[in-house]
Design a protein around this motif. Structure first.
Motif, PDB file in Angstrom:
ATOM      1  N   THR A  34       0.847  -1.196   0.000  1.00  0.00           N
ATOM      2  CA  THR A  34       0.000   0.000   0.000  1.00  0.00           C
ATOM      3  C   THR A  34       0.883   1.246   0.000  1.00  0.00           C
ATOM      4  OG1 THR A  34      -0.134  -0.036   2.403  1.00  0.00           O
ATOM      5  CG2 THR A  34      -1.950  -1.040   1.223  1.00  0.00           C
ATOM      6  N   THR A  55       0.419   5.753   0.283  1.00  0.00           N
ATOM      7  CA  THR A  55      -0.550   6.829   0.532  1.00  0.00           C
ATOM      8  C   THR A  55      -0.030   8.126  -0.086  1.00  0.00           C
ATOM      9  OG1 THR A  55       0.498   7.414   2.622  1.00  0.00           O
ATOM     10  CG2 THR A  55      -1.330   5.872   2.742  1.00  0.00           C
ATOM     11  N   GLU A  81      -3.591   3.744  -1.615  1.00  0.00           N
ATOM     12  CA  GLU A  81      -3.585   2.913  -2.819  1.00  0.00           C
ATOM     13  C   GLU A  81      -3.059   1.521  -2.484  1.00  0.00           C
ATOM     14  OE1 GLU A  81      -2.659   6.022  -6.400  1.00  0.00           O
ATOM     15  OE2 GLU A  81      -0.941   5.215  -5.307  1.00  0.00           O
ATOM     16  N   THR A  82      -3.714   0.502  -3.031  1.00  0.00           N
ATOM     17  CA  THR A  82      -3.212  -0.869  -2.869  1.00  0.00           C
ATOM     18  C   THR A  82      -2.686  -1.349  -4.218  1.00  0.00           C
ATOM     19  OG1 THR A  82      -4.914  -1.247  -1.195  1.00  0.00           O
ATOM     20  CG2 THR A  82      -3.810  -3.200  -2.080  1.00  0.00           C
ATOM     21  N   TYR A  83      -1.492  -1.889  -4.188  1.00  0.00           N
ATOM     22  CA  TYR A  83      -0.852  -2.397  -5.406  1.00  0.00           C
ATOM     23  C   TYR A  83      -0.770  -3.918  -5.366  1.00  0.00           C
ATOM     24  CZ  TYR A  83       0.881   2.251  -6.649  1.00  0.00           C
ATOM     25  OH  TYR A  83       0.978   3.567  -7.000  1.00  0.00           O
ATOM     26  N   ILE A 130      -2.137  -0.910  -9.711  1.00  0.00           N
ATOM     27  CA  ILE A 130      -3.015  -0.387  -8.643  1.00  0.00           C
ATOM     28  C   ILE A 130      -4.352  -1.111  -8.728  1.00  0.00           C
ATOM     29  CG2 ILE A 130      -4.247   1.614  -7.742  1.00  0.00           C
ATOM     30  CD1 ILE A 130      -2.147   3.393  -8.902  1.00  0.00           C
ATOM     31  N   ASP A 177      -6.713  -0.800  -5.951  1.00  0.00           N
ATOM     32  CA  ASP A 177      -7.726  -0.149  -5.116  1.00  0.00           C
ATOM     33  C   ASP A 177      -7.222   1.212  -4.649  1.00  0.00           C
ATOM     34  OD1 ASP A 177     -10.165   0.045  -3.760  1.00  0.00           O
ATOM     35  OD2 ASP A 177      -9.263  -0.619  -1.882  1.00  0.00           O
ATOM     36  N   ARG A 178      -8.174   2.138  -4.499  1.00  0.00           N
ATOM     37  CA  ARG A 178      -7.881   3.440  -3.901  1.00  0.00           C
ATOM     38  C   ARG A 178      -9.054   3.831  -3.018  1.00  0.00           C
ATOM     39  NH1 ARG A 178      -6.635   5.961  -9.081  1.00  0.00           N
ATOM     40  NH2 ARG A 178      -4.388   6.003  -9.351  1.00  0.00           N
ATOM     41  N   TYR A 179      -8.778   4.383  -1.848  1.00  0.00           N
ATOM     42  CA  TYR A 179      -9.861   4.904  -1.017  1.00  0.00           C
ATOM     43  C   TYR A 179      -9.313   6.001  -0.100  1.00  0.00           C
ATOM     44  CZ  TYR A 179      -8.146   1.825   2.743  1.00  0.00           C
ATOM     45  OH  TYR A 179      -7.367   1.204   3.684  1.00  0.00           O
ATOM     46  N   TRP A 233     -10.522   9.958  -6.830  1.00  0.00           N
ATOM     47  CA  TRP A 233      -9.506   8.953  -7.153  1.00  0.00           C
ATOM     48  C   TRP A 233     -10.084   7.547  -7.198  1.00  0.00           C
ATOM     49  CZ3 TRP A 233      -5.147  11.040  -8.773  1.00  0.00           C
ATOM     50  CH2 TRP A 233      -4.845  12.337  -8.378  1.00  0.00           C
ATOM     51  N   SER A 234     -10.968   7.223  -6.240  1.00  0.00           N
ATOM     52  CA  SER A 234     -11.502   5.859  -6.200  1.00  0.00           C
ATOM     53  C   SER A 234     -12.415   5.576  -7.380  1.00  0.00           C
ATOM     54  CB  SER A 234     -12.233   5.597  -4.888  1.00  0.00           C
ATOM     55  OG  SER A 234     -13.183   6.596  -4.646  1.00  0.00           O
TER      56      SER A 234
END
Ligand code: SF4
Length: 322
Positions: A280, A282, A296-298, A303, A305-307, A314-315
């Motif tokens: 992840t 940020t 962000e999760t890679y 990528i 996921d984004r939250y 962004w999400s």
């Protein structure tokens, strides 16, 4: 192959998981420390759950807990639900008459009120450490008493020493002061258990209509001293369910089962997720005055996921998984 459903509950202190069969029999469960590394904890949890269960087929996956979203994208969850829902689902499965769930975990506490098995009110306390599992563990280490024996010490006391419950700092200095006065350790520990209950009832449960049947869940429910202190304060029996540590994970597995029995498919990535490099990152968005911290999760370099963005800027550029 045994058809099974996987439930995962990732919190800041602990990561829990269960495998249940179609008949809702628990065939494996695990409880690990998150240790600030949720991705590693999730991978270790999968290893632990699968190591003696090779003859299974995962038909559905649910995640919950404060890192439920991260867990969901890593394992390929079919459902991602908050802890209020998953705890309520598990509690009412085992005890359909449940009206109140007291949940005290490592770093937070919550109350869930139910009517006809549906959550109608809840409150969480994620700010105050007094009364959480971490604080109890800290005191056990400080006193040199195994945390598993803490409750028995409290039960042996004929009366309770008065310990401040509103704050960890005051509680600890009170305990030290009472020790210096020569008050027996049993009475001090019973006083601490009562202070935890006073703190809970005066903060997270303040103004709530606590009705029986009451279930006590989360790590602190292992402490018979705190359970007894709740019963004394409320004048009602408090039940600690058999699976009090993993009720969130069980609820997530149940919800995943209900959901995937309708969809007839699962998004579960499979055990090969152990070989994938997840990480992840940020960043702070400064496109308006909210200054959101976007996470962000890679998956390897991609990528997934984004939250954390309040406006969705962004999400929304990624498929929404919730
Ligand atoms: S993500 Fe949206 S709400 Fe947050 S700072 Fe950027 S523009 Fe503002």
């Amino acid at each position: 192959m045994i058809k099974t459903y996987l439930g995962i509950d990732v919190g800041s202190i602990s990561t829990k998981g269960v495998l249940i069969t179609e008949n809702r029999e628990i065939i494996a469960h695990a409880y690990l420390r998150t240790q600030g590394q949720p991705i590693e904890a999730i991978k270790n949890l999968i290893k632990e759950l699968f190591k003696d269960n090779k003859n299974i087929e995962i038909k559905g996956v649910g995640t919950t807990g404060s890192a439920r979203r991260l867990a969901g994208v890593i394992v390929g969850a079919d459902v991602i639900k908050n802890e209020i829902i998953t705890h309520a689902v598990a509690a009412t499965y085992f005890y359909p008459e449940t009206r109140t769930i007291i949940e005290i975990g490592g770093q937070d506490s919550k109350i869930i009120l139910l009517k006809d098995s549906v959550p109608v009110d809840f409150a969480m306390n994620t700010v105050c450490a007094a009364g959480t599992g971490s604080f109890l563990e800290h005191q056990a280490i400080r006193l040199g008493i195994p945390i598993e024996e803490f409750g028995d010490y409290a039960l042996r006391a004929k009366k309770a020493a008065t310990i401040a419950g509103r704050c960890t700092v005051f509680a600890e200095s009170d305990m030290i002061h009472k020790t210096q006065l020569g008050i027996p350790i049993e009475e001090i520990i019973r006083g601490l258990c009562e202070a935890i209950v006073r703190n809970y009832l005066g903060t997270v449960a303040k103004g709530k209509d606590i009705q029986p049947l009451i279930l006590f869940q989360g790590g602190v429910a292992a402490n018979i001293g705190v359970k007894t202190a709740f019963e004394r304060a409320l004048g009602i029996e408090v039940i600690v369910p058999q699976h009090f540590l993993i009720m969130g994970a069980i609820g997530a597995a149940f919800i995943a089962q209900d959901y995937t029995q309708k969809t007839k498919s699962t998004k579960f990535i499979g055990e090969n997720l152990l070989d994938i490099n997840f990480k992840t990152k940020t960043f702070e968005c400064r496109d308006c005055t909210n200054f959101c911290e976007v996470i962000e999760t890679y998956k390897n370099t991609q990528i997934i996921d984004r939250y954390g963005d309040r406006c969705g800027k962004w999400s929304e550029k990624l498929p929404n998984i919730i």
